[in-house]
Motif scaffolding. Sequence first.
Motif, mmCIF file in Angstrom:
data_model
loop_
_atom_site.group_PDB
_atom_site.id
_atom_site.type_symbol
_atom_site.label_atom_id
_atom_site.label_comp_id
_atom_site.label_asym_id
_atom_site.label_seq_id
_atom_site.Cartn_x
_atom_site.Cartn_y
_atom_site.Cartn_z
ATOM 1 N N HIS A 227 0.851 -1.193 0.000
ATOM 2 C CA HIS A 227 0.000 0.000 0.000
ATOM 3 C C HIS A 227 0.891 1.250 0.000
ATOM 4 O O HIS A 227 1.610 1.498 0.960
ATOM 5 C CB HIS A 227 -0.917 -0.027 1.249
ATOM 6 C CG HIS A 227 -1.996 1.008 1.176
ATOM 7 N ND1 HIS A 227 -2.451 1.674 2.297
ATOM 8 C CD2 HIS A 227 -2.724 1.469 0.124
ATOM 9 C CE1 HIS A 227 -3.397 2.532 1.921
ATOM 10 N NE2 HIS A 227 -3.582 2.416 0.611
ATOM 11 N N CYS A 230 0.841 4.404 2.947
ATOM 12 C CA CYS A 230 1.443 4.207 4.271
ATOM 13 C C CYS A 230 2.649 3.281 4.233
ATOM 14 O O CYS A 230 3.332 3.086 5.228
ATOM 15 C CB CYS A 230 0.407 3.665 5.246
ATOM 16 S SG CYS A 230 -0.036 1.935 4.917
ATOM 17 N N CYS A 249 -6.653 -1.349 3.897
ATOM 18 C CA CYS A 249 -5.318 -1.471 4.485
ATOM 19 C C CYS A 249 -5.435 -1.708 5.990
ATOM 20 O O CYS A 249 -6.099 -0.959 6.693
ATOM 21 C CB CYS A 249 -4.516 -0.196 4.213
ATOM 22 S SG CYS A 249 -2.876 -0.278 4.961
HETATM 23 ZN ZN LIG Z 1 -2.096 1.747 4.349
#
Ligand SMILES: [Zn+2]
Length: 473
Positions: A227, A230, A249
């Motif tokens: 992802h 982040c 996520c």
């Molecule tokens: Zn994330």
Amino acid sequence: MEDNGNNIKVNDSVIEYSGFTFLLIDALDSLNVDKVQFNNAVIVDGKDPDFIRQIVRRIRSNNSPDIYLKPIFILKGINIIDPFVNKLVDGTIFSLEQIEFIVPTVEKILTKVSDLKFTNSISFEAQMIEKTINFMYTCDVYDLEPVPYVYAGINYSYPILSVNFRQSEEYIVLDILDIAEREGIFESEYFDRIYLCSNCSNGHLTYREVCPKCGSSNSTTEDIVHHFPCGYVGPISDFKNEIDDQLDCPKCNKRLRHIGVDYDKPSILHECKGCAHKFQDYNVKAKCLSCLTDNGVEMLKGREIRKYKLTKKGELAAINGFVSTSKDIEEIIGTVKFDTFKTMLKYEIERLRQTEGSSNICAIHISNPSQVYSKIGSEVQKGLLKDLVRVIRSNIRSSDVITFQSSSTIVLSMNEIPNRIAKRILEEIIVMLKRLMSTAFKNMEVDFETNVMSLDYKLSPELHIQQLTKDFK
Ligand SMILES: [Zn+2]
Ligand SMILES: [Zn+2]
Ligand SMILES: [Zn+2]
């Protein structure tokens, strides 16, 4: 009386036609092939493919030329699609009335068989080579091609050679072909590569991706998701929820939108169901279906599958009988390899260039080898060659060397003696050899030819040997 085509009479499984006898074998007969030797050709009733395969195998794998070289025809009930059987038979007919069409083939094969001299080969390898080239010669087949074949232990079959082996021993065929090529019987070209079990040399392997830790092939695979916002990286199951098929996520709780835009799948992760080990790269293993060894693929034995062609030398070996391979005669104590002999000869020639001296090479040739070798078994032959060497050895100096150029020609050195002395020693050797032979064989004359030659530093080792042996029959 009119010939209505029904004049084919079968008498006790034998058809007499056009001066030949054809043995008719059908699926109800036993697999005993003894009767084959008393007939000129075989016709196998073609209703049962398994029976055809078995009976053709029995005939072609027999060791007697009276049996394995006989023409075989299939009386077709159904289509024969077995590629192995197809290479081992000489034709098919659809009814016995067609027998007239196979007569020319029978005639041709039997004529070619009559060209051949049969010998007792010294070794198993030589015997297999002889059988193969005899068959090829009589059928006018000069190519020995690998046939992909599921029933073959190594997945390829060279039918006329492979027929002599059980499935578990078929890899030996490759060794024999290597030997035959080294002997100049065949020349070859690359065809394919195979891999064989490191334990039993079988080619029936099943390849699997396995856990690098415990070797289990039972595992699951999932994508790894990265992802971008982040930076979280984890298996896709971490991103799944129980409500919909969207991905969220687990770190920042944002919903994933488009692959390539806010996330991607950089790799995959495997999880072993046996030991729960997680890993990215499988090991590949090949399990042998014959002995069940689970081979690491790097342990498999790679072998080349090659296409072979009978050489002129091979054709002559078929006609004259193929008695032994170089390996067989190299094993006779008191001799050196032919190549070693040539090297030593080269040094002796070189030495003579620098010093005054007289050295010689001599040859002893058996001019009726097939007559001799066909009368005795392979063990006796080996014994005979050993005796020959022993007699020669006892007449020459220990610094002189003996080699076999072939199973019928012995070449030896007699260094640092005048040519006339070498001639006299050779005469004495022949007297002793003749005495030895007449005790060994009561009713047979063994004919020896000999030649002696002084070494000439202007000639190469090869030319010396060529000169020395050129007049031998
Ligand atoms: Zn994330
Ligand atoms: Zn595992
Ligand atoms: Zn195996």
